[in-house]
Design a protein around this motif. Structure first.
Motif, PDB file in Angstrom:
ATOM      1  N   ASP A 172       0.910  -1.121   0.175  1.00 43.97           N
ATOM      2  CA  ASP A 172      -0.073  -0.155   0.054  1.00 43.97           C
ATOM      3  C   ASP A 172       0.874   1.299   0.139  1.00 43.97           C
ATOM      4  OD1 ASP A 172      -2.350  -1.495   0.074  1.00 43.97           O
ATOM      5  OD2 ASP A 172      -2.798  -1.148   2.193  1.00 43.97           O
ATOM      6  N   ARG A 173       2.063   1.188   0.906  1.00 44.32           N
ATOM      7  CA  ARG A 173       2.631   2.259   1.008  1.00 44.32           C
ATOM      8  C   ARG A 173       3.645   2.610  -0.461  1.00 44.32           C
ATOM      9  NH1 ARG A 173       2.308   7.162   2.025  1.00 44.32           N
ATOM     10  NH2 ARG A 173       4.166   8.265   2.832  1.00 44.32           N
ATOM     11  N   ALA A 174       3.893   1.483  -1.088  1.00 42.18           N
ATOM     12  CA  ALA A 174       4.787   1.643  -2.538  1.00 42.18           C
ATOM     13  C   ALA A 174       3.629   2.244  -3.574  1.00 42.18           C
ATOM     14  CB  ALA A 174       5.111   0.300  -2.797  1.00 42.18           C
ATOM     15  N   ASN A 175       2.252   1.492  -3.524  1.00 37.08           N
ATOM     16  CA  ASN A 175       1.402   2.412  -4.414  1.00 37.08           C
ATOM     17  C   ASN A 175       1.394   3.771  -4.374  1.00 37.08           C
ATOM     18  OD1 ASN A 175       1.006  -0.321  -5.894  1.00 37.08           O
ATOM     19  ND2 ASN A 175      -0.378  -0.885  -4.348  1.00 37.08           N
ATOM     20  N   ALA A 176       1.220   4.149  -2.941  1.00 34.55           N
ATOM     21  CA  ALA A 176       0.922   5.627  -2.416  1.00 34.55           C
ATOM     22  C   ALA A 176       2.088   6.351  -3.137  1.00 34.55           C
ATOM     23  CB  ALA A 176       0.690   5.564  -0.843  1.00 34.55           C
ATOM     24  N   LEU A 177       3.286   6.062  -3.004  1.00 34.93           N
ATOM     25  CA  LEU A 177       4.701   6.712  -3.334  1.00 34.93           C
ATOM     26  C   LEU A 177       4.934   6.436  -4.661  1.00 34.93           C
ATOM     27  CD1 LEU A 177       6.565   6.247   0.121  1.00 34.93           C
ATOM     28  CD2 LEU A 177       5.155   8.191  -0.642  1.00 34.93           C
ATOM     29  N   GLY A 178       4.324   5.839  -5.491  1.00 37.89           N
ATOM     30  CA  GLY A 178       4.519   5.321  -6.901  1.00 37.89           C
ATOM     31  C   GLY A 178       5.827   4.727  -7.015  1.00 37.89           C
ATOM     32  N   ILE A 179       6.281   3.810  -6.211  1.00 36.20           N
ATOM     33  CA  ILE A 179       7.364   3.059  -6.185  1.00 36.20           C
ATOM     34  C   ILE A 179       7.024   1.510  -6.598  1.00 36.20           C
ATOM     35  CG2 ILE A 179       9.077   1.824  -4.446  1.00 36.20           C
ATOM     36  CD1 ILE A 179       9.847   4.662  -4.803  1.00 36.20           C
ATOM     37  N   PHE A 180       7.484   0.949  -7.450  1.00 33.18           N
ATOM     38  CA  PHE A 180       7.289  -0.417  -7.822  1.00 33.18           C
ATOM     39  C   PHE A 180       8.171  -1.395  -6.938  1.00 33.18           C
ATOM     40  CE2 PHE A 180      10.943   0.479 -10.922  1.00 33.18           C
ATOM     41  CZ  PHE A 180      11.786  -0.558 -10.512  1.00 33.18           C
ATOM     42  N   ILE A 181       7.521  -2.550  -6.827  1.00 34.93           N
ATOM     43  CA  ILE A 181       8.121  -3.811  -6.077  1.00 34.93           C
ATOM     44  C   ILE A 181       7.996  -4.868  -7.151  1.00 34.93           C
ATOM     45  CG2 ILE A 181       8.257  -5.232  -4.168  1.00 34.93           C
ATOM     46  CD1 ILE A 181       7.241  -3.184  -2.522  1.00 34.93           C
ATOM     47  N   VAL A 182       9.301  -5.545  -7.379  1.00 38.60           N
ATOM     48  CA  VAL A 182       9.043  -6.611  -8.250  1.00 38.60           C
ATOM     49  C   VAL A 182       9.671  -7.995  -7.633  1.00 38.60           C
ATOM     50  CG1 VAL A 182       9.914  -7.451 -10.514  1.00 38.60           C
ATOM     51  CG2 VAL A 182       9.188  -5.200 -10.253  1.00 38.60           C
ATOM     52  N   GLY A 183       9.076  -9.000  -7.953  1.00 36.55           N
ATOM     53  CA  GLY A 183       9.796 -10.428  -7.496  1.00 36.55           C
ATOM     54  C   GLY A 183      10.512 -10.820  -8.626  1.00 36.55           C
ATOM     55  N   LEU A 184      11.632 -11.027  -8.631  1.00 42.00           N
ATOM     56  CA  LEU A 184      12.499 -11.545  -9.709  1.00 42.00           C
ATOM     57  C   LEU A 184      12.512 -13.497  -9.796  1.00 42.00           C
ATOM     58  CD1 LEU A 184      15.399  -9.045  -9.221  1.00 42.00           C
ATOM     59  CD2 LEU A 184      13.490  -8.838 -10.905  1.00 42.00           C
ATOM     60  N   PRO A 185      12.774 -13.741 -10.960  1.00 43.33           N
ATOM     61  CA  PRO A 185      12.911 -15.119 -10.944  1.00 43.33           C
ATOM     62  C   PRO A 185      14.330 -15.666 -10.533  1.00 43.33           C
ATOM     63  CG  PRO A 185      12.938 -14.094 -13.181  1.00 43.33           C
ATOM     64  CD  PRO A 185      12.416 -12.985 -12.414  1.00 43.33           C
ATOM     65  N   ILE A 186      14.320 -16.660  -9.772  1.00 46.52           N
ATOM     66  CA  ILE A 186      15.926 -17.039  -9.357  1.00 46.52           C
ATOM     67  C   ILE A 186      16.539 -17.747 -10.610  1.00 46.52           C
ATOM     68  CG2 ILE A 186      16.940 -18.834  -8.021  1.00 46.52           C
ATOM     69  CD1 ILE A 186      14.477 -18.907  -6.074  1.00 46.52           C
TER      70      ILE A 186
END
Length: 300
Positions: free
Chosen positions: A279-293
């Motif tokens: 929620d905080r990332a969305n509010a600040l316009g920050i992306f979060i990505v899960g990378l493949p191993i």
């Protein structure tokens, strides 16, 4: 959720397990305890004195306390409380003072291994600790194994997605993080403009982000925009302890450092306070990505 339902969802615990949590600092011990309770396992909490800072949230469970210098009585304490499985959760900021450690026969038996492990760094010490516990009948499990919902999943997890230029930064930072991880230095790096500009040291991710914020403030990164923080497990890391993690504070600090987003390894990284973090990332316009191993690990 019942224990049978937990087993059906892939929870890596037998129905009769009693799970202990060695609780250091931060929110991870609290989240592991809550997750286990929701899955039908009432945890036992071993509060590390001077390290566990969420004691009010943890003392509602069966618990005991232990000083770092009492490490020789760890197995005895766990077995006295019937612990069969153990999770190492939370930050331990200091090493035991060797001159203050209280000797025991169990401790003396592993002293040579501990001395060699200290020379190899943090991950070497964790491997010796986990293997020593398992030789004494206590199975060590990762937080992501017993509370799988804490682990990052693959893909873009926020409403904001990386741009093409961000993927260049993700790859550059990931390569840098793996390089310092191979030296057992840290788990994170920051890249801007397609090259790594800051690496995590022993002081941790918060200080890495603070340094990056200061670099922008001092003009060292003048004209440089965006940038990405990448956290990933060290090559060959003992995956049952010290997995990379992010939380709301990481998001806030990344935003303060002027970064566009955060990338972590799916399945090998933890997202603490998940709903609040996203929620905080969305509010600040920050992306979060899960990378493949991209490579196997020998730490489980």
């Amino acid at each position: 959720m019942t224990k049978a339902e937990a087993t059906a969802t892939g929870l890596d615990l037998p129905p009769d397990a009693k799970v202990g949590i060695i609780a250091g600092g931060g929110s991870l011990p609290v989240e592991v305890a809550r997750g286990l309770a929701l899955h039908g396992y009432r945890p036992f909490i071993l509060l590390m004195e001077g390290e566990a800072d969420r004691q009010q949230d943890l003392r509602g469970y069966e618990h005991d306390s232990l000083e770092l210098e009492q490490i020789g009585s760890l197995v005895t304490t766990l077995k006295r409380h019937g612990v069969t499985h153990l999770v190492l959760a939370g930050e331990i900021k200091r090493r035991p003072r060797l001159t203050h450690i209280r000797p025991s026969l169990g401790l003396l038996a592993i002293v040579p291994s501990v001395i060699m492990a200290l020379a190899r760094g943090d991950d070497g010490l964790l491997k010796v600790l986990t293997r020593g516990l398992e030789k004494r009948g206590i199975k060590v499990v990762g937080a992501h194994e017993v509370v799988p919902e804490l682990a990052a999943v693959e893909g873009t997890l926020t409403s904001v997605a990386p741009k093409r230029s961000d993927w260049r930064d993700i790859e550059a930072a990931r390569q840098a993080a793996k390089a310092i991880g191979a030296l057992d230095i840290g788990q994170a790096a920051i890249a801007i403009g397609g090259r790594a500009i800051a690496l995590e040291g022993i002081e941790g991710t918060a200080s890495l982000l603070e340094r990056t914020r200061d670099l922008r403030g001092h003009g060292r990164l003048a004209g440089k925009t965006r940038g990405v923080l990448v956290k990933c497990a060290k090559p060959g890391q003992e995956l049952r302890a010290d997995l990379p993690s992010i939380g709301p504070q990481t998001v806030e600090a990344a935003h303060a450092a002027g970064l566009a987003g955060i990338a972590v390894e799916a399945g090998r990284s933890l997202i603490l306070e998940g709903p609040a973090t996203l929620d905080r990332a969305n509010a600040l316009g920050i992306f979060i990505v899960g990378l493949p191993i991209t490579e196997p690990a020998d730490g489980r």
